[in-house]
Design an enzyme around this catalytic site. Structure first.
Site, PDB file in Angstrom:
ATOM      1  N   ASP A   1       0.829  -1.205   0.000  1.00 23.16           N
ATOM      2  CA  ASP A   1       0.000   0.000   0.000  1.00 23.16           C
ATOM      3  C   ASP A   1       0.863   1.254   0.000  1.00 23.16           C
ATOM      4  OD1 ASP A   1       0.691  -0.861   2.689  1.00 23.16           O
ATOM      5  OD2 ASP A   1      -0.592   0.749   3.434  1.00 23.16           O
TER       6      ASP A   1
ATOM      7  N   GLU B   1      -0.088  -1.141   5.694  1.00 18.21           N
ATOM      8  CA  GLU B   1       0.993  -0.758   6.596  1.00 18.21           C
ATOM      9  C   GLU B   1       0.930   0.719   6.921  1.00 18.21           C
ATOM     10  OE1 GLU B   1       5.018   0.675   7.788  1.00 18.21           O
ATOM     11  OE2 GLU B   1       3.770   1.280   6.091  1.00 18.21           O
TER      12      GLU B   1
END
Length: 349
Positions: A76, A138
């Site tokens: 991400d 994350e």
């Protein structure tokens, strides 16, 4: 079996092209990586975080036995909204010696190199496995990787070391602070502003709590960092969001704020919340003397553990050797490495 080969730059261009902003998910990128690994006959599996939207991918090259190394990175990226990009952030662009695109450094660059090396890993005759761990979410508190960490702990042969590929300028990092996010809500008692003695002002109570947080901050600074490794060289506490009240002439019934600690890995994780709780409890009797339904509630809504240094751990020794380095600095940001260390696997960044 022979699949398609990519240079690291070609692989990075493919990964950058997927908009994997945390709020939107990462499934198209994962599907691409699965197809690529299938072409090389590399076994892999998913561990979902948010069904049909966000998932983790784990692949094993070499024998499926204990030991070996996990190369771990998140898929991400943070948003691009409102940022002054001069090129499409999801198209890799080269200017001079630099490559530009959302996630080139944090951290699709690392993943691209790992994936481009798959053919070389396969040809190396590995006696211990190399695992690839691609995680999600994350950037919003290391949340998405947690199901994968639990799966590794509970269901797989224990890896010998994990290298988390966050940007460090190729330094081997063996320590970072923890991060704990708290949400505090003050429940007061409404009354007209001309009758302050009939109400409990939630905003004023919150102000008392914020003043205590400021005092805690000063004490943490005074305590400092005995190792002198971190910047800033002390544990920190911070308030980021506050809201409350309904009108200027109404004593506010509610005030809420969000705050966080960033503690040195050697710090007592209970010191700040326990001190804050004791102070809050000291305010409540006066509040409840006016209205019994008042009070202060605090919840730890997310915890990212710190990474404590493990001198000469297998992960540190390996990374120092590969990087040709002799020192291990610390960083102030958080990573998944602390979560991995908690399940008994040595990790470095």
């Amino acid at each position: 079996m022979t699949g398609r080969t990519y240079s690291a730059e070609e692989m990075l261009a493919r990964l950058i092209a997927f908009d994997t902003t945390s709020r939107d998910g990462n499934l198209p990128l994962i599907a691409f990586v699965e197809e690529y690994l299938d072409g090389w006959g590399v076994p892999h599996f998913r561990v979902d975080y948010e069904a049909n939207k966000k998932t983790n991918l784990f692949a094993t090259i070499g024998p499926a036995i204990a030991g070996g190394v996990v190369l771990s990175g998140h898929t991400d990226v943070v948003p691009v909204d409102g940022q002054p990009w001069t090129s499409d952030p999801f198209t890799l662009v080269q200017r001079g010696e630099r490559l530009f695109g959302r996630g080139t450094c944090d951290m699709k660059g690392f993943l691209a190199i790992c994936l481009a090396e798959v053919p070389n890993f396969l040809g190396a005759g590995l006696k211990r496995p190399i695992h690839l761990a691609l995680s999600c979410d994350e950037e919003v508190g290391c949340k998405g990787v947690r199901p994968l960490v639990a799966h590794i702990r509970d269901r797989l042969p224990k890896p010998g070391a994990v290298i988390v590929g966050e940007p460090t300028s190729m330094k081997v990092v063996n320590a970072h602070k923890s991060a704990v996010t708290f949400a505090t809500e003050v429940t007061g008692h409404e009354a007209h502003s001309s009758l302050t003695h009939h109400g409990v002002n939630a905003i004023l109570v919150a102000g008392e709590l914020l003043a205590e947080i400021s005092r805690i901050r000063e004490d943490l600074i005074a305590a400092g960092d005995p190792t002198r490794r971190f910047d800033p060289p002390y544990s920190t506490v911070h308030v980021g969001v506050i809201e409350g009240g309904t009108a200027k002439n109404i004593i506010p019934r509610r005030c809420a704020f969000q705050w966080e600690t960033r503690l040195l890995p050697t710090a007592d994780p209970q010191y700040v919340p326990e001190r804050f709780k004791a102070f809050a409890q000291g305010l409540e009797p006066a509040m409840r003397a006016v209205a019994p339904d008042t009070g202060i509630a605090t919840e730890a809504v997310n915890t990212v553990p710190g990474l404590a240094p493990e001198k000469e751990s297998p992960a540190e020794v390996l990374a120092l050797h590969l990087a040709g380095a002799t020192s291990t600095p610390a960083v102030r940001y958080c990573t998944a490495a602390g979560l991995i260390q908690q399940i008994g696997i040595p990790a470095v960044i």
